[in-house]
Write a protein that holds these residues in place. Sequence first.
Motif, PDB file in Angstrom:
ATOM      1  N   ALA A  10       2.539  -1.825  -1.713  1.00  0.00           N
ATOM      2  CA  ALA A  10       3.652  -2.801  -1.001  1.00  0.00           C
ATOM      3  C   ALA A  10       3.307  -2.342   0.439  1.00  0.00           C
ATOM      4  N   ARG A  11       3.303  -1.293   0.924  1.00  0.00           N
ATOM      5  CA  ARG A  11       3.125  -0.818   2.314  1.00  0.00           C
ATOM      6  C   ARG A  11       2.118  -0.981   2.929  1.00  0.00           C
ATOM      7  N   HIS A  12       1.005  -1.136   1.966  1.00  0.00           N
ATOM      8  CA  HIS A  12      -0.553  -1.395   2.633  1.00  0.00           C
ATOM      9  C   HIS A  12      -0.807  -2.921   2.135  1.00  0.00           C
ATOM     10  N   ARG A  13       0.035  -3.836   1.908  1.00  0.00           N
ATOM     11  CA  ARG A  13      -0.481  -4.977   1.337  1.00  0.00           C
ATOM     12  C   ARG A  13      -1.484  -5.647   1.977  1.00  0.00           C
ATOM     13  N   HIS A  14      -1.351  -5.800   3.407  1.00  0.00           N
ATOM     14  CA  HIS A  14      -2.363  -6.449   4.012  1.00  0.00           C
ATOM     15  C   HIS A  14      -3.615  -5.927   3.541  1.00  0.00           C
ATOM     16  N   VAL A  16      -4.953  -4.423   1.199  1.00  0.00           N
ATOM     17  CA  VAL A  16      -5.065  -4.726  -0.126  1.00  0.00           C
ATOM     18  C   VAL A  16      -5.491  -6.124  -0.241  1.00  0.00           C
ATOM     19  N   LEU A  17      -4.753  -6.913   0.175  1.00  0.00           N
ATOM     20  CA  LEU A  17      -4.809  -8.294  -0.125  1.00  0.00           C
ATOM     21  C   LEU A  17      -6.508  -8.718   0.599  1.00  0.00           C
ATOM     22  N   LEU A  18      -6.673  -8.301   1.656  1.00  0.00           N
ATOM     23  CA  LEU A  18      -7.955  -8.416   2.557  1.00  0.00           C
ATOM     24  C   LEU A  18      -9.099  -8.132   1.625  1.00  0.00           C
ATOM     25  N   VAL A  85       1.802  -8.570  -4.898  1.00  0.00           N
ATOM     26  CA  VAL A  85       0.436  -8.368  -4.506  1.00  0.00           C
ATOM     27  C   VAL A  85      -0.456  -8.098  -5.705  1.00  0.00           C
ATOM     28  N   PHE A  86       0.065  -7.389  -6.731  1.00  0.00           N
ATOM     29  CA  PHE A  86      -0.790  -7.272  -8.088  1.00  0.00           C
ATOM     30  C   PHE A  86      -0.951  -8.789  -8.733  1.00  0.00           C
ATOM     31  N   PHE A  87       0.059  -9.520  -8.361  1.00  0.00           N
ATOM     32  CA  PHE A  87      -0.012 -10.730  -9.235  1.00  0.00           C
ATOM     33  C   PHE A  87      -1.023 -11.773  -8.746  1.00  0.00           C
TER      34      PHE A  87
END
Length: 242
Positions: A10-14, A16-18, A85-87
């Motif tokens: 959650a903290r590094h979601r950007h 992770v998503l990239l 994020v996982f979803f």
Amino acid sequence: MISKVSAATARHRHVVLLLGLLVAGVNVAAVGFASSLGQVLFTPLLLLTLAVLVLSVIAMAIRPASLMALPQVPAFATPAPAWKVFFALGFLGPASASVGALVRSAREGMVSTLDLGFTISWLALVALLVVEAWRGHEVQLRPDGIRHRWVLGSLTVPWEALPTAHVAPRADRPSRLRMTFAEPLLVRRRGLSWSWNALRTDSVDARFLAAAIRHYVGHPEHRAAIGSQAEYRRLLAALAAV
């Protein structure tokens, strides 16, 4: 362990998503232009997809009794939901495979309207999921009221509306916090409705959030300090003393 992984995600979601989008792009190119490489990537991506979807289900149950101080807003916000994020990551794999297959069909001159419609639907769904996961904090307590945002709309409740939060009786981990308003005409709603009279609590303990709202409704003198670490410590002490 899962809690730490979820918090870090959650903290590094950007980031992770990239990374997820980058992997999805590689898969599109592999499936569309190098079928042999696409076949090699199929099994690892399938396992990764299943893993993150399982993590999303597990992470849904993690609802801490805490808020995040955002002095730059200023606000106290519910934690960013790691499960989203996982979803989103879980849907990137199938969507990239669908786009890659469409690219391959286009190169072979065999694109059908059904394939095109299916792929566009996939992309629209994944785009909504990624944007929702990227945004992060859904509910914010601000000096002027409560702000609830989702990808297609928002709900703004000024403190003057005197909101009352209701936790469903006998609910173990409620995913929504129903509200009533003494002054409903002051409530502002925009976009499409997720729920016009409820807050999502799938990343925070609903009873804790209800207690925080109740505290600021009853203590307007503390609202101006919302967002600061000092005020958050005072809030925790006040709620613990109740």
